[in-house]
Motif scaffolding. Structure first.
Motif, PDB file in Angstrom:
ATOM      1  N   GLY A   1       0.794  -1.225   0.000  1.00 28.29           N
ATOM      2  CA  GLY A   1       0.000   0.000   0.000  1.00 28.29           C
ATOM      3  C   GLY A   1       0.823   1.269   0.000  1.00 28.29           C
ATOM      4  N   LYS A   2       2.129   1.144  -0.162  1.00 27.82           N
ATOM      5  CA  LYS A   2       3.027   2.309  -0.145  1.00 27.82           C
ATOM      6  C   LYS A   2       3.330   2.767  -1.567  1.00 27.82           C
ATOM      7  N   PRO A   3       3.405   4.099  -1.787  1.00 32.65           N
ATOM      8  CA  PRO A   3       3.781   4.588  -3.113  1.00 32.65           C
ATOM      9  C   PRO A   3       5.249   4.269  -3.417  1.00 32.65           C
ATOM     10  N   VAL A   4       5.576   4.248  -4.688  1.00 31.61           N
ATOM     11  CA  VAL A   4       6.951   4.030  -5.143  1.00 31.61           C
ATOM     12  C   VAL A   4       7.649   5.390  -5.169  1.00 31.61           C
ATOM     13  N   ARG A   5       8.889   5.454  -4.702  1.00 31.33           N
ATOM     14  CA  ARG A   5       9.581   6.744  -4.588  1.00 31.33           C
ATOM     15  C   ARG A   5      10.369   7.148  -5.839  1.00 31.33           C
ATOM     16  N   HIS A   6      10.328   6.355  -6.900  1.00 29.12           N
ATOM     17  CA  HIS A   6      11.075   6.649  -8.122  1.00 29.12           C
ATOM     18  C   HIS A   6      10.749   8.074  -8.586  1.00 29.12           C
ATOM     19  N   PRO A   7      11.767   8.879  -8.961  1.00 25.24           N
ATOM     20  CA  PRO A   7      11.520  10.285  -9.316  1.00 25.24           C
ATOM     21  C   PRO A   7      10.665  10.499 -10.569  1.00 25.24           C
ATOM     22  N   GLN A   8      10.547   9.513 -11.451  1.00 27.42           N
ATOM     23  CA  GLN A   8       9.748   9.685 -12.663  1.00 27.42           C
ATOM     24  C   GLN A   8       8.283   9.303 -12.493  1.00 27.42           C
ATOM     25  N   VAL A   9       7.927   8.735 -11.359  1.00 26.28           N
ATOM     26  CA  VAL A   9       6.546   8.284 -11.149  1.00 26.28           C
ATOM     27  C   VAL A   9       5.553   9.417 -11.376  1.00 26.28           C
ATOM     28  N   GLU A  10       5.850  10.598 -10.835  1.00 29.23           N
ATOM     29  CA  GLU A  10       4.907  11.722 -10.928  1.00 29.23           C
ATOM     30  C   GLU A  10       4.751  12.263 -12.349  1.00 29.23           C
ATOM     31  N   GLU A  11       5.677  11.931 -13.258  1.00 30.16           N
ATOM     32  CA  GLU A  11       5.538  12.338 -14.658  1.00 30.16           C
ATOM     33  C   GLU A  11       4.454  11.520 -15.364  1.00 30.16           C
ATOM     34  N   ILE A  12       4.220  10.306 -14.894  1.00 27.88           N
ATOM     35  CA  ILE A  12       3.317   9.372 -15.565  1.00 27.88           C
ATOM     36  C   ILE A  12       2.027   9.129 -14.782  1.00 27.88           C
ATOM     37  N   PHE A  13       2.141   9.087 -13.457  1.00 29.82           N
ATOM     38  CA  PHE A  13       1.024   8.638 -12.624  1.00 29.82           C
ATOM     39  C   PHE A  13       0.610   9.662 -11.576  1.00 29.82           C
ATOM     40  N   ASP A  14      -0.637   9.526 -11.151  1.00 29.55           N
ATOM     41  CA  ASP A  14      -1.151  10.193  -9.954  1.00 29.55           C
ATOM     42  C   ASP A  14      -1.361   9.107  -8.905  1.00 29.55           C
ATOM     43  N   TRP A  15      -1.005   9.417  -7.663  1.00 29.04           N
ATOM     44  CA  TRP A  15      -1.186   8.476  -6.560  1.00 29.04           C
ATOM     45  C   TRP A  15      -2.528   8.757  -5.896  1.00 29.04           C
ATOM     46  N   ASN A  16      -3.328   7.721  -5.747  1.00 28.95           N
ATOM     47  CA  ASN A  16      -4.602   7.831  -5.057  1.00 28.95           C
ATOM     48  C   ASN A  16      -4.393   7.270  -3.660  1.00 28.95           C
ATOM     49  N   SER A  17      -4.230   8.159  -2.669  1.00 29.59           N
ATOM     50  CA  SER A  17      -3.908   7.701  -1.320  1.00 29.59           C
ATOM     51  C   SER A  17      -5.066   6.943  -0.677  1.00 29.59           C
ATOM     52  N   GLU A  18      -6.293   7.232  -1.102  1.00 29.71           N
ATOM     53  CA  GLU A  18      -7.443   6.521  -0.555  1.00 29.71           C
ATOM     54  C   GLU A  18      -7.437   5.061  -0.992  1.00 29.71           C
ATOM     55  N   ASN A  19      -7.196   4.827  -2.286  1.00 28.03           N
ATOM     56  CA  ASN A  19      -7.155   3.458  -2.824  1.00 28.03           C
ATOM     57  C   ASN A  19      -5.769   2.843  -2.769  1.00 28.03           C
ATOM     58  N   ARG A  20      -4.775   3.663  -2.456  1.00 26.19           N
ATOM     59  CA  ARG A  20      -3.378   3.228  -2.450  1.00 26.19           C
ATOM     60  C   ARG A  20      -2.998   2.587  -3.767  1.00 26.19           C
ATOM     61  N   SER A  21      -3.250   3.348  -4.855  1.00 27.12           N
ATOM     62  CA  SER A  21      -2.959   2.847  -6.196  1.00 27.12           C
ATOM     63  C   SER A  21      -2.620   4.010  -7.122  1.00 27.12           C
ATOM     64  N   TYR A  22      -2.085   3.681  -8.303  1.00 20.73           N
ATOM     65  CA  TYR A  22      -1.719   4.679  -9.303  1.00 20.73           C
ATOM     66  C   TYR A  22      -2.713   4.688 -10.450  1.00 20.73           C
ATOM     67  N   THR A  23      -2.955   5.865 -10.988  1.00 17.35           N
ATOM     68  CA  THR A  23      -3.696   6.016 -12.237  1.00 17.35           C
ATOM     69  C   THR A  23      -2.839   6.859 -13.171  1.00 17.35           C
ATOM     70  N   THR A  24      -2.970   6.589 -14.464  1.00 18.13           N
ATOM     71  CA  THR A  24      -2.195   7.335 -15.460  1.00 18.13           C
ATOM     72  C   THR A  24      -2.655   8.788 -15.484  1.00 18.13           C
ATOM     73  N   ARG A  25      -1.699   9.708 -15.513  1.00 16.65           N
ATOM     74  CA  ARG A  25      -2.025  11.133 -15.551  1.00 16.65           C
ATOM     75  C   ARG A  25      -2.747  11.448 -16.852  1.00 16.65           C
ATOM     76  N   ASP A  26      -3.733  12.342 -16.803  1.00 20.20           N
ATOM     77  CA  ASP A  26      -4.509  12.729 -17.983  1.00 20.20           C
ATOM     78  C   ASP A  26      -3.645  13.298 -19.085  1.00 20.20           C
ATOM     79  N   ASN A  27      -2.585  14.005 -18.717  1.00 15.62           N
ATOM     80  CA  ASN A  27      -1.757  14.668 -19.734  1.00 15.62           C
ATOM     81  C   ASN A  27      -0.554  13.843 -20.171  1.00 15.62           C
TER      82      ASN A  27
END
Length: 115
Positions: free
Chosen positions: A86-112
């Motif tokens: 349930g922990k996010p991945v700390r890789h620096p490129q994650v935020e370029e591709i994904f949004d973290w949903n802390s409620e579901n503890r999962s990633y979704t692809t960023r709209d852009n």
């Protein structure tokens, strides 16, 4: 124009899922999937024969991390398990591709992503 055959392959994991290696101590988020091995023969032959996975299975591109560093990994499906920490991945490129949903503890692809 060359026709390209489309091969539909079922995969155990999807884009945005957090997985861990079943043999080695690292985890990561899936950002791309190859329906079967699509890397160099040199890379494949560098894997010790006694643990070398089959080429005819999905291979996953991961934004990966271990205790010491972050990197990109290429891993066969047979060597992955779902990471249920349930922990996010700390890789620096994650935020370029994904949004973290802390409620579901999962990633979704960023709209852009990709635009």
């Amino acid at each position: 124009m060359q026709k390209r055959s489309t091969k539909i392959v079922e995969t155990r994991f999807g884009i945005g899922q957090v997985v861990k290696h079943r043999l080695f101590p690292f985890r990561g988020v899936v950002f791309d999937i190859d329906p079967e091995f699509d890397n160099t023969d040199e890379w494949y032959e560098a894997i010790p024969e006694d643990v070398r996975p089959a080429k005819e299975q999905p291979y996953y591109h991961l934004l990966a991390e271990n205790d010491d560093t972050e990197y990109v990994a290429y891993v066969s499906e047979q060597n992955l398990l779902l990471d249920d920490s349930g922990k996010p991945v700390r890789h620096p490129q994650v935020e370029e591709i994904f949004d973290w949903n802390s409620e579901n503890r999962s990633y979704t692809t960023r709209d852009n992503f990709g635009h």
